[in-house]
Write a protein that holds these residues in place. Structure first.
Motif, short mmCIF file in Angstrom:
data_model
loop_
_atom_site.label_atom_id
_atom_site.label_comp_id
_atom_site.label_asym_id
_atom_site.label_seq_id
_atom_site.Cartn_x
_atom_site.Cartn_y
_atom_site.Cartn_z
N PRO A 55 45.07 -37.16 49.87
CA PRO A 55 46.38 -37.80 49.94
C PRO A 55 46.84 -38.16 51.35
O PRO A 55 47.77 -38.94 51.51
N ASP A 56 46.17 -37.63 52.37
CA ASP A 56 46.51 -38.00 53.75
C ASP A 56 45.72 -39.22 54.20
O ASP A 56 46.01 -39.80 55.25
N GLY A 57 44.71 -39.60 53.44
CA GLY A 57 43.90 -40.76 53.81
C GLY A 57 43.15 -40.60 55.11
O GLY A 57 42.77 -41.58 55.73
N GLY A 58 42.94 -39.37 55.55
CA GLY A 58 42.26 -39.13 56.81
C GLY A 58 43.19 -39.26 57.99
O GLY A 58 43.37 -38.35 58.78
N TYR A 59 43.82 -40.42 58.11
CA TYR A 59 44.79 -40.65 59.19
C TYR A 59 45.94 -41.53 58.70
O TYR A 59 46.54 -42.28 59.46
N GLY A 60 46.20 -41.43 57.39
CA GLY A 60 47.34 -42.14 56.82
C GLY A 60 47.09 -43.57 56.39
O GLY A 60 48.05 -44.27 56.05
N HIS A 61 45.84 -44.01 56.36
CA HIS A 61 45.56 -45.40 55.98
C HIS A 61 45.89 -45.59 54.49
O HIS A 61 45.36 -44.87 53.64
N PRO A 62 46.75 -46.55 54.16
CA PRO A 62 47.16 -46.73 52.76
C PRO A 62 45.99 -47.02 51.82
O PRO A 62 46.00 -46.56 50.67
N ASP A 63 45.00 -47.80 52.28
CA ASP A 63 43.84 -48.07 51.42
C ASP A 63 43.11 -46.78 51.07
O ASP A 63 42.69 -46.58 49.92
N HIS A 64 42.94 -45.90 52.06
CA HIS A 64 42.30 -44.62 51.81
C HIS A 64 43.10 -43.80 50.81
O HIS A 64 42.55 -43.22 49.86
#
Length: 255
Positions: A123-132
């Motif tokens: 849910p954090d996308g690694g570094y907040g990337h919306p696609d992730h």
């Protein structure tokens, strides 16, 4: 790029967002499996067309989708992936895409490939990337919709404190502040790669020439730093299964 019709079952499936996620984020995990002849598949949701950095030399921005598709093909060969399915959702626009459709497509792949484990973004996308974030959410939803006895083990890519410190130090090599990472505690599996494995991972990363920031080039002059970062891959277990990943970074049946 499409997977083989006669898909090998019982291996590993990664569901990610962009070409280069597989190499930079999970290259070591992939190599651990493919080098042991374990079927390993990738779903990549976008062509990464929004990632224009003016590279490679002489390239045009409008050619980036084709460039990145070719780079992914080369990286898949370097990692010896069994199959890759490249989708065409908009880069930077997965948040507004048809999430039920994405979830359904992921579920279809899981049903066909029957992987023992699935790896995606948390849910954090690694570094907040919306696609992730959204690809991770759709992957989680696809598995949650399956009958409990048929669900594969599920893992999220993670950034722990050591990895966050690495990125900060590596980006300083070229005067970049980079992006702010929020490290996670309690990774369940931490894969530590040896020097040879890091070099194999680096070969896959280098296939993505259009995405090589200056710090990724500068780091070659700092092998100990590169080993500390590229040689570490933390994962968080979202389910508990004996056939899931072990401390060796291999599926339990094959460890």
């Amino acid at each position: 790029m499409q997977e083989n019709v006669d898909a090998q079952k019982g291996g590993l499936l990664l569901v990610l967002a962009h070409p280069d996620d597989e190499s930079m984020g999970a290259g070591g995990l992939i190599l651990r499996h493919t080098r042991n002849a374990i079927a390993t598949y990738l779903i990549c949701a976008t062509y990464g067309e929004a990632g224009w950095q003016g590279k490679p030399r002489g390239a045009k921005k409008e050619d980036l989708p084709e460039i990145r598709a070719k780079e992914l093909e080369e990286a898949a060969a370097a990692l010896a992936l069994t199959g890759v399915d490249l989708w065409d959702y908009p880069d930077g626009g997965v948040a507004s895409a048809d999430h039920p459709e994405i979830t359904h497509r992921i579920g279809e792949h899981i049903a066909r490939l029957q992987p023992r484990a699935v790896v995606g973004w948390g849910p954090d996308g690694g570094y907040g990337h919306p696609d992730h974030i959204w690809m991770g959410a759709c992957t989680d939803a696809a598995i949650a919709a399956m009958p409990e006895g048929e669900r594969p083990a599920l893992y999220h890519l993670a950034v722990d404190q050591q990895l966050a410190d690495f990125y900060k130090e590596a980006m300083r090599l070229t005067g970049s502040n980079g992006f702010e990472l929020q490290p996670q505690d309690g990774a369940d599996v931490i894969i530590e790669l040896d020097v040879d494995e890091v070099m194999m991972k680096l070969r896959a990363i280098d296939c993505h020439q259009s995405q090589l920031e200056d710090w990724r080039l500068a780091i070659r002059e700092h092998p100990h730093l590169m080993q500390r970062g590229y040689g570490r891959e933390p994962y968080i277990a979202m389910s508990s299964k004996a056939s899931g990943l072990t401390e060796t970074g291999l599926l339990g049946e094959f460890a």
